[in-house]
Write a protein that holds these residues in place. Structure first.
Motif, PDB file in Angstrom:
ATOM      1  N   TYR A 145      -2.947  -0.849 -21.028  1.00  0.00           N
ATOM      2  CA  TYR A 145      -2.913  -1.468 -19.713  1.00  0.00           C
ATOM      3  C   TYR A 145      -4.122  -2.372 -19.519  1.00  0.00           C
ATOM      4  CZ  TYR A 145      -1.467  -1.410 -14.726  1.00  0.00           C
ATOM      5  OH  TYR A 145      -1.020  -1.725 -13.470  1.00  0.00           O
TER       6      TYR A 145
ATOM      7  N   GLY B   8      10.590   5.154 -12.542  1.00  0.00           N
ATOM      8  CA  GLY B   8       9.703   6.165 -13.103  1.00  0.00           C
ATOM      9  C   GLY B   8       8.554   6.518 -12.186  1.00  0.00           C
ATOM     10  N   VAL B   9       7.604   7.258 -12.757  1.00  0.00           N
ATOM     11  CA  VAL B   9       6.469   7.783 -12.005  1.00  0.00           C
ATOM     12  C   VAL B   9       5.194   7.124 -12.498  1.00  0.00           C
ATOM     13  CG1 VAL B   9       5.288   9.875 -11.306  1.00  0.00           C
ATOM     14  CG2 VAL B   9       7.622  10.008 -12.154  1.00  0.00           C
ATOM     15  N   GLY B  10       4.259   6.904 -11.596  1.00  0.00           N
ATOM     16  CA  GLY B  10       2.967   6.423 -12.070  1.00  0.00           C
ATOM     17  C   GLY B  10       2.092   6.019 -10.910  1.00  0.00           C
ATOM     18  N   MET B  11       0.818   5.791 -11.185  1.00  0.00           N
ATOM     19  CA  MET B  11      -0.073   5.296 -10.135  1.00  0.00           C
ATOM     20  C   MET B  11       0.226   3.823  -9.896  1.00  0.00           C
ATOM     21  SD  MET B  11      -3.627   7.268 -10.409  1.00  0.00           S
ATOM     22  CE  MET B  11      -4.192   6.771 -11.998  1.00  0.00           C
ATOM     23  N   SER B  12       0.892   3.206 -10.871  1.00  0.00           N
ATOM     24  CA  SER B  12       1.259   1.810 -10.766  1.00  0.00           C
ATOM     25  C   SER B  12       2.621   1.686 -11.430  1.00  0.00           C
ATOM     26  CB  SER B  12       0.231   0.993 -11.536  1.00  0.00           C
ATOM     27  OG  SER B  12       0.251  -0.316 -11.150  1.00  0.00           O
ATOM     28  N   VAL B  13       3.620   1.213 -10.688  1.00  0.00           N
ATOM     29  CA  VAL B  13       4.951   1.111 -11.294  1.00  0.00           C
ATOM     30  C   VAL B  13       5.514  -0.273 -11.047  1.00  0.00           C
ATOM     31  CG1 VAL B  13       5.473   3.552 -10.961  1.00  0.00           C
ATOM     32  CG2 VAL B  13       6.177   1.899  -9.250  1.00  0.00           C
ATOM     33  N   LYS B  14       6.625  -0.557 -11.707  1.00  0.00           N
ATOM     34  CA  LYS B  14       7.274  -1.831 -11.478  1.00  0.00           C
ATOM     35  C   LYS B  14       8.282  -1.642 -10.350  1.00  0.00           C
ATOM     36  CE  LYS B  14       9.861  -5.486 -13.586  1.00  0.00           C
ATOM     37  NZ  LYS B  14      11.120  -5.668 -14.228  1.00  0.00           N
ATOM     38  N   TRP B  15       7.836  -1.974  -9.128  1.00  0.00           N
ATOM     39  CA  TRP B  15       8.711  -1.858  -7.976  1.00  0.00           C
ATOM     40  C   TRP B  15       9.800  -2.915  -8.051  1.00  0.00           C
ATOM     41  CZ3 TRP B  15       7.970   2.141  -4.690  1.00  0.00           C
ATOM     42  CH2 TRP B  15       6.723   2.786  -4.747  1.00  0.00           C
TER      43      TRP B  15
ATOM     44  N   THR C 155      -9.064  -1.532 -12.013  1.00  0.00           N
ATOM     45  CA  THR C 155      -9.784  -0.262 -11.881  1.00  0.00           C
ATOM     46  C   THR C 155      -8.890   0.949 -12.108  1.00  0.00           C
ATOM     47  OG1 THR C 155      -9.439  -0.518  -9.521  1.00  0.00           O
ATOM     48  CG2 THR C 155     -11.635  -0.972 -10.354  1.00  0.00           C
ATOM     49  N   GLU C 156      -7.591   0.802 -11.880  1.00  0.00           N
ATOM     50  CA  GLU C 156      -6.731   1.965 -12.061  1.00  0.00           C
ATOM     51  C   GLU C 156      -5.915   1.868 -13.345  1.00  0.00           C
ATOM     52  OE1 GLU C 156      -6.038   4.804  -9.982  1.00  0.00           O
ATOM     53  OE2 GLU C 156      -7.955   4.284  -9.095  1.00  0.00           O
TER      54      GLU C 156
ATOM     55  N   HIS D  54       4.821  -1.743  -0.736  1.00  0.00           N
ATOM     56  CA  HIS D  54       4.269  -0.726  -1.632  1.00  0.00           C
ATOM     57  C   HIS D  54       2.816  -1.074  -1.891  1.00  0.00           C
ATOM     58  CE1 HIS D  54       4.673  -3.721  -4.858  1.00  0.00           C
ATOM     59  NE2 HIS D  54       5.885  -3.937  -4.418  1.00  0.00           N
TER      60      HIS D  54
ATOM     61  N   GLY E 130     -11.051   5.659  -6.773  1.00  0.00           N
ATOM     62  CA  GLY E 130      -9.667   5.744  -7.237  1.00  0.00           C
ATOM     63  C   GLY E 130      -9.529   6.862  -8.262  1.00  0.00           C
ATOM     64  N   SER E 131      -8.316   7.462  -8.292  1.00  0.00           N
ATOM     65  CA  SER E 131      -8.093   8.584  -9.206  1.00  0.00           C
ATOM     66  C   SER E 131      -8.308   8.177 -10.656  1.00  0.00           C
ATOM     67  CB  SER E 131      -6.658   9.103  -9.079  1.00  0.00           C
ATOM     68  OG  SER E 131      -6.392   9.483  -7.769  1.00  0.00           O
ATOM     69  N   GLY E 132      -7.771   6.994 -11.002  1.00  0.00           N
ATOM     70  CA  GLY E 132      -7.888   6.539 -12.390  1.00  0.00           C
ATOM     71  C   GLY E 132      -9.336   6.392 -12.806  1.00  0.00           C
TER      72      GLY E 132
ATOM     73  N   TRP F  44       6.691  -6.779 -16.220  1.00  0.00           N
ATOM     74  CA  TRP F  44       5.371  -6.145 -16.163  1.00  0.00           C
ATOM     75  C   TRP F  44       5.592  -4.723 -15.699  1.00  0.00           C
ATOM     76  CZ3 TRP F  44       0.549  -8.066 -17.448  1.00  0.00           C
ATOM     77  CH2 TRP F  44      -0.555  -7.335 -17.017  1.00  0.00           C
ATOM     78  N   ASN F  45       5.672  -3.797 -16.615  1.00  0.00           N
ATOM     79  CA  ASN F  45       6.057  -2.427 -16.271  1.00  0.00           C
ATOM     80  C   ASN F  45       5.031  -1.423 -16.789  1.00  0.00           C
ATOM     81  OD1 ASN F  45       7.384   0.047 -15.965  1.00  0.00           O
ATOM     82  ND2 ASN F  45       9.381  -0.937 -16.160  1.00  0.00           N
ATOM     83  N   PRO F  46       4.143  -0.936 -15.903  1.00  0.00           N
ATOM     84  CA  PRO F  46       3.108  -0.014 -16.368  1.00  0.00           C
ATOM     85  C   PRO F  46       3.651   1.350 -16.771  1.00  0.00           C
ATOM     86  CG  PRO F  46       2.532  -0.968 -14.244  1.00  0.00           C
ATOM     87  CD  PRO F  46       3.955  -1.309 -14.495  1.00  0.00           C
ATOM     88  N   VAL F  47       4.865   1.698 -16.274  1.00  0.00           N
ATOM     89  CA  VAL F  47       5.394   3.017 -16.626  1.00  0.00           C
ATOM     90  C   VAL F  47       5.983   2.983 -18.030  1.00  0.00           C
ATOM     91  CG1 VAL F  47       7.127   4.726 -16.042  1.00  0.00           C
ATOM     92  CG2 VAL F  47       5.835   3.607 -14.248  1.00  0.00           C
TER      93      VAL F  47
ATOM     94  N   ASN G 258      -6.248  -6.509  -8.745  1.00  0.00           N
ATOM     95  CA  ASN G 258      -5.614  -5.342  -8.154  1.00  0.00           C
ATOM     96  C   ASN G 258      -5.551  -4.171  -9.105  1.00  0.00           C
ATOM     97  OD1 ASN G 258      -4.964  -6.259  -5.583  1.00  0.00           O
ATOM     98  ND2 ASN G 258      -3.174  -7.339  -6.325  1.00  0.00           N
TER      99      ASN G 258
ATOM    100  N   THR H 149      -5.248   3.116 -16.323  1.00  0.00           N
ATOM    101  CA  THR H 149      -5.719   4.367 -16.903  1.00  0.00           C
ATOM    102  C   THR H 149      -5.570   4.460 -18.410  1.00  0.00           C
ATOM    103  OG1 THR H 149      -3.574   5.151 -16.170  1.00  0.00           O
ATOM    104  CG2 THR H 149      -5.488   5.887 -14.934  1.00  0.00           C
TER     105      THR H 149
ATOM    106  N   ALA I   2      -0.263  -2.664  -4.101  1.00  0.00           N
ATOM    107  CA  ALA I   2      -0.524  -3.636  -5.160  1.00  0.00           C
ATOM    108  C   ALA I   2      -1.428  -3.021  -6.207  1.00  0.00           C
ATOM    109  CB  ALA I   2      -1.200  -4.868  -4.576  1.00  0.00           C
ATOM    110  N   ASP I   3      -2.359  -2.186  -5.771  1.00  0.00           N
ATOM    111  CA  ASP I   3      -3.293  -1.572  -6.709  1.00  0.00           C
ATOM    112  C   ASP I   3      -2.771  -0.198  -7.117  1.00  0.00           C
ATOM    113  OD1 ASP I   3      -5.591  -0.321  -4.187  1.00  0.00           O
ATOM    114  OD2 ASP I   3      -3.538  -1.031  -4.000  1.00  0.00           O
ATOM    115  N   GLY I   4      -3.231   0.265  -8.262  1.00  0.00           N
ATOM    116  CA  GLY I   4      -2.835   1.585  -8.725  1.00  0.00           C
ATOM    117  C   GLY I   4      -3.394   2.635  -7.795  1.00  0.00           C
TER     118      GLY I   4
ATOM    119  N   ASN J 158       1.657  -9.904  -3.927  1.00  0.00           N
ATOM    120  CA  ASN J 158       1.462  -8.929  -4.985  1.00  0.00           C
ATOM    121  C   ASN J 158       2.708  -8.233  -5.477  1.00  0.00           C
ATOM    122  OD1 ASN J 158      -1.386  -9.324  -4.843  1.00  0.00           O
ATOM    123  ND2 ASN J 158      -1.354  -8.082  -3.006  1.00  0.00           N
TER     124      ASN J 158
END
Lengths: 309, 346
Positions: free
Chosen positions: A274, B180-187, A267-268, B153, B56-58, A54-57, A264, A270, B155-157, A243
């Motif tokens: 997603y 990578g970079v993002g408001m939500s990433v795969k940690w 809302t974000e 980290h 939230g920014s998004g 699950w990779n949003p980037v 979670n 973007t 959980a939410d963007g 989470n």
């Protein structure tokens, strides 16, 4: 007489309308889920269900981790709730003094009245430290060396994770299952119970040989109701599950469930892929719940045909 | 009788409609305390209500692109391409610190040094224990506990995650490739806390935990150990208003997507977050009054809002940037060609 006919007609129409409205709503929600997950379905296809990344980037989404999280927490919840509810019902109806039956019943129902977010907060502040300090180390010590399931109990011990989420869910669904079991216990005709008691059976034997076979349909229904509730629970789970979108078989590690992922990240989310992937998670959740319901009905039909009424 | 009551109600409602202008905005939760304070004071003085919601920014970006809001705030800057496609203007207003905190029993309220290499390795899971020689070497005067490092980290963007991952990507090509970079990433590792409160709570509950937070969520009573990061100039710096101000001075409109993350400057705090405002490039006639009002609000805020900003722990944009901001406001097009933003900030 005409007034009665009009009343009859109105009631018939209203009840038909109510059923139709509910069915329409159900279909409408299903349609909404399918429509909004189109992008994700086209992009990932069936891969979505058995991909754990699950990779949003990188914009790669796979639901396997979340699905596993939901199923495992619900299973743990059932393992905890069903025997407990059964024990509570037995106690209230057969063991406890008659005068306090009602009070006991009300106090169990109070558990159902607690908002799920309060369960989440309680789980986070009070319960998970407790589980982390006392219950989990004991389990690691006891089960950690067993051949097949040992690795489930390995790893770091934080108190938050699949296991704690499962326990909190179990506590949440106890009142529902208890309530239904209680009704089923009471529905068994007294004459059946009394006749077996007069033949010399103990209380436990009357429960095991008469009440349970007679009420198995209801019991299964109650368990399914609890399972449905557990699968769909969002806030309580997302507070204590940790989470983390990582795939792990360890019960004590942080994980994610379908509901907590959606709550979670929605809302974000973007970009469209997603949010579409999250809606597809919702669709899978919807389908799983529907399968649980249909499966329970099917099983009950089988048992009914085998053993008679 | 009924008629009289209805008339009274109608009159009351029409009295209310003489109410002041209402300007709506939403977006990042990072600058929310400042915008709330400003709008509260502004309303008392000018009877114009600025309503800001932290969604939230998004959410802010999405809603302003749909024009359901008058303005949006974001911690993640939009690229020139995105600004062009949504037809928005973007400018910075506030700077604040994203802070790394750790729960080290016995070392409460002591600051520890971490450099880029160690930080990246911690979050990639390569350094797993606080007693690791490399960390100890940077902190010779402190005896670090032998505790496993637990990462916390979001959980939410979040824009905060964006700032932190942007920093990690800049200091480490490995991070940029792997995560990578993002408001939500795969940690790769760690727990996700729900919003800054959740992260603070998890760090507080887990000995050996490390997490990143907006500065305002680092409360003294939690007894966190603050992390000193090594900035570009090689200095180990604590996140303070002056180190954030030193970073803020490096802001450049030409390099807006980099913000002031890992800026040059001996006293600069590397994890400085910039909070931007987004407004449309073109305004329809119906919104004419609103944007004139919004412009006056920002003029007022930049002139009189400095104390509130300082009090709440943020840093305002430096003077030379403010000039460039007013220039951008003047480029807004109204439907009537002769109309422009009225007034002059000086």
């Amino acid at each position: 007489m005409k007034k009665v006919e009009i009343m009859n007609g109105m009631i018939k129409t209203l009840s038909r309308a109510s059923v139709l409205i509910v069915i329409a709503l159900f279909m409408g929600i299903f349609y909404f889920l399918i429509k909004n997950s189109q992008l994700s379905i086209h992009t990932f296809g069936l891969q979505f269900i058995h991909n754990q990344e699950w990779n949003p980037v990188l914009k790669i989404f796979g639901a396997l981790g979340a699905i596993k999280g939901t199923l495992i927490t619900s299973l743990i919840a059932l393992l905890i709730a069903v025997p407990t509810s059964f024990g509570i019902t037995m106690f209230i109806l057969k063991v406890a003094p008659h005068s306090i039956q009602k009070a006991l019943r009300i106090s169990i129902d109070l558990l159902a009245g607690i908002p799920s977010i309060i369960y989440g907060m309680w789980g986070l502040y009070v319960f998970s430290p407790f589980v982390g300090q006392y219950i989990q180390p004991w389990m690691m010590h006891f089960f950690g060396d067993l051949p097949w399931i040992g690795h489930c109990f390995a790893g770091e011990n934080y108190g938050m994770g699949l296991f704690t989420a499962g326990m909190v869910l179990g506590i949440m669904i106890i009142p529902f299952i208890t309530s239904i079991m209680h009704d089923i216990f009471e529905l068994v005709p007294n004459i059946l119970v009394e006749s077996v008691l007069s033949l010399g059976a103990t209380t436990w034997e009357s429960i095991w040989h008469v009440i349970i076979p007679y009420g198995r349909i209801g019991f299964a229904g109650g368990v399914m109701l609890g399972l449905g509730r557990a699968i769909g629970e969002t806030m309580a789970v997302s507070f204590v599950i940790g989470n983390a979108h990582t795939m792990t078989t360890a019960l004590f590690a942080p994980a994610n469930s379908m509901t907590s992922s959606i709550a979670n990240e929605f809302t974000e989310a973007t970009y469209e892929l997603y949010s579409s992937a999250l809606v597809e998670l919702g669709l899978i959740l919807f389908v799983i719940t529907a399968i649980v319901v249909f499966l329970s009905n099917f099983l009950l039909k089988l048992t009914k045909n085998q053993h008679g009424p | 009788m009924l008629y009289k009551i209805l008339t009274c109600i109608v009159i009351l409602f029409s009295l209310n409609s003489h109410a002041s202008l209402l300007i709506t905005g939403a977006g990042a939760s990072f600058p929310a305390p400042v915008y709330s304070k400003w709008s509260e004071k502004y309303y008392l003085q000018h009877h114009i209500k600025i309503n800001y919601q932290a969604i939230g920014s998004g959410g802010g970006i999405k809603q302003i692109s749909l024009r359901t809001l008058d303005f949006a705030a974001t911690d993640k800057p939009l690229s020139a391409k995105e600004l062009e496609s949504f037809k928005l203007i973007q400018f910075p207003v506030l700077f604040g610190a994203v802070v790394l905190v750790a729960n080290l029993p016995g070392l409460t309220s002591q600051a520890i040094n971490l450099n880029n290499q160690i930080l990246k390795n911690i979050f990639l899971g390569k350094i797993q224990n606080w007693s690791d020689k490399k960390i100890q070497a940077l902190n010779p005067s402190i005896k670090l506990p032998t505790l496993p490092i637990t990462i916390v980290h979001r959980a939410d963007g979040s824009g905060t995650t964006y700032v932190f991952t942007k920093y990690l990507s800049q200091i480490s090509p490995e991070w940029a490739n792997r995560v990578g970079v993002g408001m939500s990433v795969k940690w790769p590792f760690g727990f996700g806390g729900k919003s800054n409160d959740g992260v603070a709570l998890y760090v507080k509950s887990i000995p050996g935990a490390i997490g990143y937070l907006e500065q305002n969520y680092v409360e003294k009573k939690n007894n966190f150990s603050l992390v000193r990061l090594q900035n570009k100039a090689g200095e180990f710096i604590l996140p303070t208003k002056s180190s954030v101000a030193a970073a803020a001075r490096q802001f450049n409109f030409k390099n807006i997507s980099a913000g002031v993350i890992n800026p040059p400057g001996r006293q600069a705090w590397p994890l400085t977050a910039t909070s931007y405002i987004l407004i449309p490039q073109a305004i329809p006639d119906t919104k004419h009054e609103i944007y004139q009002g919004l412009y006056q609000f920002f003029v007022w805020a930049f002139k009189y809002g400095q104390d509130d900003v300082s009090h709440l722990g943020f840093v305002m944009v430096p003077q030379k940037i403010q000039d460039e901001i007013w220039l951008r406001w003047k480029t807004i097009q109204f439907q009537q060609p002769k109309t422009r933003i009225l007034g002059n900030p000086r």
